[in-house]
Design an enzyme around this catalytic site. Structure first.
Site, PDB file in Angstrom:
ATOM      1  CG  ASP A  53      -1.799   0.975   1.266  1.00  0.00           C
ATOM      2  OD1 ASP A  53      -1.814   2.171   0.711  1.00  0.00           O
ATOM      3  OD2 ASP A  53      -2.815   0.996   2.306  1.00  0.00           O
ATOM      4  CG  ASN A  79       0.814   1.269 -12.598  1.00  0.00           C
ATOM      5  OD1 ASN A  79       0.326   1.968 -13.728  1.00  0.00           O
ATOM      6  ND2 ASN A  79      -0.112   0.616 -12.025  1.00  0.00           N
ATOM      7  CB  SER A 138      -1.147  11.799 -16.691  1.00  0.00           C
ATOM      8  OG  SER A 138      -2.480  12.356 -17.819  1.00  0.00           O
ATOM      9  CE  LYS A 165      -0.728  10.205 -12.641  1.00  0.00           C
ATOM     10  NZ  LYS A 165      -0.082   9.015 -12.059  1.00  0.00           N
ATOM     11  CB  THR A 194      -7.788   1.586 -16.345  1.00  0.00           C
ATOM     12  OG1 THR A 194      -7.842   3.059 -15.943  1.00  0.00           O
ATOM     13  CG2 THR A 194      -6.788   1.645 -17.490  1.00  0.00           C
TER      14      THR A 194
END
Length: 236
Positions: A53, A79, A138, A165, A194
């Site tokens: 985590d 990720n 991103s 990001k 996703t």
């Protein structure tokens, strides 16, 4: 044989990346916050499950000890990420309704999680002959793209996710400068369908994982401190 850890890998881009890297002959540790889902995903792709985590110090420390005992680490793929501002129906909370709680919650995973995991695994990476860090960013992190009228990025109204990001990109630049022996890069998978975006993305996880898989296998002479998608370098 290269040892690779992927965080947030029990589904989506992380799982597809794990599958591809296992198929390429690497030892892959599939990090997952939920141990049961992680074990199921790891079994499906041939990876080794690791409970991790990214928002929890003890969990990250335990994962680092486990991987160190197993032989060490060569590649870290950061990720794991969340997009709290996007609802299941695809609607996005814009600047007018942005709250400090949304910002702090998003940064806890997307930014502080990377710092926590990278800090824990740096000792292992620095022992590797060819260490690599891949930070999944991103296109919404690009100030150039977000400022260009008529683009998909310009039309995105959210704040917390792009800001997080953009912070990931800054971490990438600064880590690359601090550790020149490590190839550290940020990647833009593209708008992939996703759970992160309620499956609203316009491409498959197979397409989205391409740049992550490629940069995870970067050699010692490869780029560092950069921001890339499948087509090449991106503007900051």
């Amino acid at each position: 044989m290269t040892a690779i850890l992927i965080t947030g890998a029990n589904k989506g881009l992380g799982r597809e990346t794990a599958r591809r890297l296992v198929a390429a002959g690497h030892t892959v540790y599939l990090g997952s916050r939920d141990a049961g889902r992680g074990r199921a995903a790891a079994a499906a792709v041939g990876a080794t499950a690791v409970q991790l985590d990214v928002t929890d110090d003890a969990s990250v420390a335990a994962a680092a000890k486990e991987i160190e005992a197993a032989g060490g680490l060569d590649v870290l793929v950061n990720n794991a990420g969340i997009q709290q501002e996007m609802a299941a129906d695809g609607t996005v909370t814009g600047a007018a309704d942005l709250t400090p709680e949304m910002m702090s919650g998003t940064f806890a995973t997307n930014v502080f999680g990377i710092v926590r995991v990278t800090r824990a695994f740096l000792p292992l990476l620095l022992r590797s002959a060819a260490p690599v860090v891949v930070n999944v960013s991103s296109g919404l992190a690009s100030l150039a793209r977000m400022s260009e009228p008529g683009t998909h990025a310009y039309a995105y109204p959210g704040v917390a996710y792009p800001a997080s990001k953009a912070a990931v990109n800054m971490l990438t630049v600064q880590y690359a400068k601090a550790f020149p022996q490590i190839r550290v890069n940020a990647v833009e998978p593209g708008y992939t369908a996703t759970d992160l975006n309620g499956k609203h993305g316009g491409q498959s996880v197979e397409q989205g994982a391409e740049i992550i898989v490629r940069m995870a296998q970067t050699g010692p002479d490869g780029p560092t401190g950069g921001f890339f998608d499948a087509e090449g370098p991106l503007p900051w």
